[in-house]
Scaffold this motif. Structure first.
Motif, PDB file in Angstrom:
ATOM      1  N   ARG A 142       0.845  -1.190   0.000  1.00 28.23           N
ATOM      2  CA  ARG A 142       0.000   0.000   0.000  1.00 28.23           C
ATOM      3  C   ARG A 142       0.880   1.239   0.000  1.00 28.23           C
ATOM      4  N   SER A 143       0.349   2.313  -0.521  1.00 25.21           N
ATOM      5  CA  SER A 143       1.133   3.549  -0.597  1.00 25.21           C
ATOM      6  C   SER A 143       1.381   4.086   0.810  1.00 25.21           C
ATOM      7  N   GLN A 144       2.390   4.932   0.924  1.00 27.33           N
ATOM      8  CA  GLN A 144       2.732   5.528   2.210  1.00 27.33           C
ATOM      9  C   GLN A 144       1.577   6.373   2.754  1.00 27.33           C
ATOM     10  N   ASN A 145       0.875   7.056   1.859  1.00 29.64           N
ATOM     11  CA  ASN A 145      -0.259   7.877   2.299  1.00 29.64           C
ATOM     12  C   ASN A 145      -1.385   7.018   2.869  1.00 29.64           C
ATOM     13  N   ASP A 146      -1.669   5.876   2.220  1.00 28.17           N
ATOM     14  CA  ASP A 146      -2.702   4.971   2.730  1.00 28.17           C
ATOM     15  C   ASP A 146      -2.308   4.414   4.090  1.00 28.17           C
ATOM     16  N   GLN A 147      -1.056   4.014   4.236  1.00 26.06           N
ATOM     17  CA  GLN A 147      -0.588   3.478   5.510  1.00 26.06           C
ATOM     18  C   GLN A 147      -0.669   4.545   6.603  1.00 26.06           C
TER      19      GLN A 147
END
Length: 127
Positions: A13-18
């Motif tokens: 998952r992208s860093q923003n989602d995490q």
């Protein structure tokens, strides 16, 4: 309601989602902590039976939830099955390489091909 796209890759998952999911976990745990504070204040004014036990539970929630929230919010996402398998294979390969490096040179069997044992095909004699 927002539709989630279909996942067609093994990418993480992208860093923003995490970061967003960690924020949600942290805020929800801090909300429970605030609820413990409000419940404690309400219990003191209402004076229900077992008041001491209820106040201890509220105090425990207010003390331990911030600690747990920080630990959970800072935790990285769990590794996928493929990542765990790749890590195990790499670890096994490193162990095999270390075991091979520790073996004495005399015990290693080498394949030797000796050229004298090979026979040349007989040539046809032409007159």
């Amino acid at each position: 309601m927002k539709k989630q796209p279909v996942l067609i890759t093994d990418a993480a998952r992208s860093q923003n989602d995490q970061f967003r999911s960690r924020q949600i976990r942290y805020v929800s745990m801090m909300s429970v902590r605030a609820a413990c504070l409000i419940a404690g204040a309400f219990l003191i004014s209402a004076r229900p039976p077992w008041l001491g036990l209820w106040l201890v539970l509220c105090a425990a929630g207010m003390v331990f939830l911030p600690w747990a929230a920080v630990l959970i919010a800072n935790d990285r996402p769990a590794r996928s099955k493929a990542e765990r398998a790749a890590s195990a294979a790499e670890r096994e390969q490193q162990q095999q390489a270390a075991a091979l490096a520790q073996q004495p040179v005399d015990e290693v069997e080498y394949l030797t091909i000796d050229g004298e044992h090979w026979t040349e095909p007989e040539r046809e004699h032409r007159p």
